[in-house]
Design an enzyme around this catalytic site. Structure first.
Site, PDB file in Angstrom:
ATOM      1  N   LYS A  14       0.849  -1.197   0.000  1.00 26.27           N
ATOM      2  CA  LYS A  14       0.000   0.000   0.000  1.00 26.27           C
ATOM      3  C   LYS A  14       0.883   1.244   0.000  1.00 26.27           C
ATOM      4  CE  LYS A  14      -2.899   2.147   3.493  1.00 26.27           C
ATOM      5  NZ  LYS A  14      -3.759   1.930   4.657  1.00 26.27           N
ATOM      6  N   SER A  30      -3.937   2.947 -17.052  1.00 22.11           N
ATOM      7  CA  SER A  30      -3.174   2.435 -15.929  1.00 22.11           C
ATOM      8  C   SER A  30      -2.823   3.560 -14.975  1.00 22.11           C
ATOM      9  CB  SER A  30      -1.900   1.739 -16.376  1.00 22.11           C
ATOM     10  OG  SER A  30      -1.052   2.686 -16.976  1.00 22.11           O
ATOM     11  N   THR A  62      -6.970  -0.806 -11.589  1.00 21.31           N
ATOM     12  CA  THR A  62      -6.143  -0.696 -12.787  1.00 21.31           C
ATOM     13  C   THR A  62      -4.875  -1.519 -12.556  1.00 21.31           C
ATOM     14  OG1 THR A  62      -5.202   0.863 -14.394  1.00 21.31           O
ATOM     15  CG2 THR A  62      -5.021   1.476 -12.060  1.00 21.31           C
ATOM     16  N   TYR A  63      -3.824  -1.227 -13.313  1.00 20.85           N
ATOM     17  CA  TYR A  63      -2.544  -1.914 -13.143  1.00 20.85           C
ATOM     18  C   TYR A  63      -1.440  -0.870 -13.169  1.00 20.85           C
ATOM     19  CZ  TYR A  63      -2.184  -1.280 -18.182  1.00 20.85           C
ATOM     20  OH  TYR A  63      -2.146  -0.723 -19.436  1.00 20.85           O
ATOM     21  N   GLY A  78      -5.501   7.314 -19.115  1.00 18.97           N
ATOM     22  CA  GLY A  78      -6.682   6.809 -19.794  1.00 18.97           C
ATOM     23  C   GLY A  78      -7.956   7.219 -19.083  1.00 18.97           C
ATOM     24  N   ALA A  79      -8.951   6.340 -19.129  1.00 19.27           N
ATOM     25  CA  ALA A  79     -10.271   6.649 -18.580  1.00 19.27           C
ATOM     26  C   ALA A  79     -10.228   7.035 -17.104  1.00 19.27           C
ATOM     27  CB  ALA A  79     -11.208   5.468 -18.793  1.00 19.27           C
ATOM     28  N   ALA A  80      -9.263   6.499 -16.355  1.00 17.06           N
ATOM     29  CA  ALA A  80      -9.144   6.809 -14.927  1.00 17.06           C
ATOM     30  C   ALA A  80      -8.936   8.300 -14.680  1.00 17.06           C
ATOM     31  CB  ALA A  80      -8.001   6.015 -14.316  1.00 17.06           C
TER      32      ALA A  80
END
Length: 128
Positions: A14, A30, A62-63, A78-80
């Site tokens: 984390k 990502s 995501t990654y 991207g979309a994030a």
């Protein structure tokens, strides 16, 4: 009756309260993260993570993509980038599937960062 092995999905690493340094809608999806932070949290490139936005409550999966060491980069791509924005405070959480015995004893790596996403402490306290 046959016993079967039990695996539990547990927090393995984390990064706590990092500041988002960028959000790029046109980049391949990502989250890009400073390689020093990834290593400190024991998170691998390409590993699935949840990103929790403390600022606005958004949460997504995501990654990871490696960003240069020492850069302090935490960038949503991207979309994030529609949900999490530059300047937001986020928690990045990685998970591992562990056998029952290990799940009960393994402690995750928790990395605390400063306002510039520089590591200030590494511990095991998930409550932070």
């Amino acid at each position: 009756m046959t016993e079967f092995p039990v695996y539990r999905e547990m927090v393995s690493g984390k990064i706590h309260r990092a500041r988002v340094t960028g959000a790029d809608l046109n980049y391949v999806g990502s989250v890009s993260i400073d390689s020093d932070l990834l290593a400190a949290a024991d998170i691998l490139p390409g590993q699935k993570v949840d990103v929790v936005d403390v600022t606005n409550g958004a949460r997504l999966t995501t990654y990871t993509i490696v960003a240069p060491a020492g850069s302090g980069t935490v960038q949503l791509n991207g979309a994030a980038a529609h949900l999490i924005h530059q300047g937001d405070i986020v928690i990045i959480i990685a998970y591992a599937h562990l056998p029952e015995e290990l799940a009960r004893t393994r402690e995750p790596r928790v990395v605390l960062v400063d306002a510039n996403n520089r590591q200030v402490e590494v511990g095991h306290d998930l409550g932070r």
